[in-house]
Design a protein around this motif. Sequence first.
Motif, short mmCIF file in Angstrom:
data_model
loop_
_atom_site.label_atom_id
_atom_site.label_comp_id
_atom_site.label_asym_id
_atom_site.label_seq_id
_atom_site.Cartn_x
_atom_site.Cartn_y
_atom_site.Cartn_z
N CYS A 346 -13.95 -7.06 2.48
CA CYS A 346 -13.41 -5.86 1.71
C CYS A 346 -11.81 -5.69 2.03
CB CYS A 346 -14.18 -4.84 2.07
SG CYS A 346 -13.65 -2.98 1.70
N VAL A 347 -11.05 -5.15 1.12
CA VAL A 347 -9.67 -4.82 1.42
C VAL A 347 -9.34 -3.31 1.25
CG1 VAL A 347 -7.14 -4.97 0.69
CG2 VAL A 347 -8.78 -7.02 0.45
N PRO A 348 -9.34 -2.66 2.21
CA PRO A 348 -9.24 -1.22 2.22
C PRO A 348 -8.01 -0.54 1.29
CG PRO A 348 -9.29 -1.82 4.56
CD PRO A 348 -9.16 -3.06 3.82
N ASN A 349 -8.33 0.61 0.97
CA ASN A 349 -7.36 1.28 0.00
C ASN A 349 -6.16 1.51 0.82
OD1 ASN A 349 -9.05 1.36 -2.22
ND2 ASN A 349 -9.92 3.38 -1.65
N GLY A 350 -4.87 1.58 0.28
CA GLY A 350 -3.72 1.93 0.75
C GLY A 350 -2.87 0.51 1.63
N VAL A 351 -3.24 -0.64 1.39
CA VAL A 351 -2.76 -1.88 1.85
C VAL A 351 -1.43 -1.86 1.41
CG1 VAL A 351 -2.85 -4.31 2.01
CG2 VAL A 351 -4.85 -2.83 2.60
N ASP A 352 -1.13 -1.56 0.10
CA ASP A 352 0.10 -1.74 -0.46
C ASP A 352 1.38 -0.69 0.02
OD1 ASP A 352 -1.15 0.40 -1.61
OD2 ASP A 352 0.02 0.33 -3.54
N THR A 353 0.82 0.38 1.01
CA THR A 353 1.90 1.29 1.50
C THR A 353 1.25 1.58 3.00
OG1 THR A 353 0.77 3.03 0.79
CG2 THR A 353 2.63 2.23 -0.66
N MET A 354 1.34 0.49 3.82
CA MET A 354 0.72 0.57 4.91
C MET A 354 1.37 1.65 5.86
SD MET A 354 -1.89 -1.74 5.82
CE MET A 354 -1.98 -1.47 7.15
#
Length: 707
Positions: A346-354
């Motif tokens: 699973c890749v959590p939400n918000g990874v693109d703006t850590m």
Amino acid sequence: MNTANEPRTVASLPTSDTGDGASDDPLRQPSLYFNRELSQLDFNFRVLAQAQDERVPLLERLKYLCISCTNLDEFFEIRAGTLRHALEFGFGAGPDGLAPATVLGRIHDRAAELVAAQYDCWNKVLRPALNDAGIRVMGRDTWTPAQTEWLRDVFREEIMPVLSPLGLDPAHPFPKILNKSLNIVVVLEGRDAFGRAGNLAIVRAPRSLPRIIQLPEAISGGANDFVFLSAMLATFVDELFPGMQVKGAYQFRVTRNSELLVDEEEVDNIALALRDELAGRGYLRAVRLEIAEQCPPAIVQALLHNFELTENAVYRINGPVNLSRVLQIYDLVQRPELKFPPYTPCVPNGVDTMFKTVAERDLLLHHPFDSFAPVLELLKQAAEDPNVLAIKQTLYRAGKDSPIVEQLVQAARNGKDVTVVVELRARFDEEANLGLADRLQEAGVQVVYGVVGFKTHAKMMLIVRREGQKLRRYVHLGTGNYHSGTARVYTDFGLVTADPRIGSDVHMIFQQLSGLAPKLKLECLLQSPFTLHAGLLERIAREAAHARAGRPGRIIAKLNALNEPQVIRALYQASQAGVQIDLIVRGACTLRPGVPGISENVRVRSIVGRFLEHHRVYWFGNDGSPDLFCSSADWLERNLLRRIEAGFPILDERAAERVFDEALENYLADNLNAWTLAPDGTYRLVQAAAGEPLHSAQSALLARLCG
């Protein structure tokens, strides 16, 4: 051979009243402590049980067999090697009352049982099952004339040119034998071209040769037919000695002590000293000899004499001495139905703006069910962000071609101030860590080798970012290494947070590691070798005080190993006070549970499943206001007293609930892959009660987080 649900004994209980203070303190009695080495050895029976379990896909069962073999190799390289050092230097008995010589004798007997079980599993269970599935590992007695001719051609064209057979005589003494390498001792008769009488010869198989050879379908008739290199060497070895008769050919393998001993206080440059030690690691003192079981006793004795070993170091093998190499078949055979089903982390939400995501809330990652990508992305964004001023990181094991190292290099090239604490003494990764340290330094990274006398085992990353008129710290703390590969197969927690209290603590630890700093007063973190040990003892004692006052006392801990005597005595005292204690300990556990009046309130279980259980979690009930820590440290003497470790609290309530639910309650409910440790030292596979739903902790997490 023992089946999966039969008990396994970790150690015979000593009855001698030895050990420091044993007669004065009843909680120091040797009978209350199992031996650490024997307990660790016993873990491999639980791994082997997975190879025997028909519920597990066939090729995964093969992998478990190989893991038990490689684990045993490492056990001899490190644990047995260390015991021999203890014996030579006259060290006394440990808390269990067993002297090193006694432990070494018991290791031989127990390891012999394990080896017999491994080869029974291979010869009687897995090899026939693989054959039934169309995957044949063919012995010499099954080769057809066409297969024999093809294999002979391969031997002549690809194997023989790289072999250097050595006849043993006064001009050719016994050669150096590399650690864990495949070798053949050959009995010869006749005379060679120089008139020299044949006796014995040694054929060493270079590491460059594949240990498993796959036959082409046109020759074999099957798509998945294999032959061991050892079988080819034994069959065609006569071609190496033309004009002489081969009366016998017997494979053997020697295991050597691989524990590097560098006196850090006596060297000016630990990196240079370690390079020198690594050069000779493969030829350190021998600790084990594996030999084909049909090898004549006289030759066995000659080999033992050469390696300066005694009879209790020899293991007679019914099959290939390098059985772990059959693992190659797992990768060569493309049969998805014989392997675990694939999964997508699973890749959590918000990874693109850590930075934005973590500034708003803590991010908890549970590997391998949660992807390791957010950790890599955090570092990548830090390397590219003009507002990031500094990055600090520890590296214990990073792996080959590490993306973490790539981003640290890029950050330095982008003008960030990058400091990396590289632990050069990470066992079996020393050479890799020397290489990555060189690469980081070439890129302008400030590399620190930690603290003399203390391995840096803490997993920490600190990013300093300018936000408006202030500097803000972003931190990643983990229970496992910064290694993308192990993040797919080890269970671990990682916490990404911008909490200023945690950030300040991590900053101070990095300052201490890179400079000369006094003992720290940390607000949140517990740190070895200073406050983690004392913090554990304090919290265990607090639970005991609650119980004595009539309040609930509760401790749950998940660990890889447990042997620290003071912690164990504190747990015994808490149990006596009425504290309910559940310990989920994957491997070695020297605490003896279930002793009336001592540890009847302590329960110990071990989980062995698809993934290697690796996270360390400590939970203390504290009368309804629980403390929950994740950590890089097991409850071992070395971790608590001789390493630099970090125990970090989970302060976010949602994250804390998730850790408790997923890593503690979930694992205590497992009735498919759990083993319980009994007072007599046996491990028994948990059996679900009649009508009780079956529950696998790892499968439940896969369904919940990756479904």
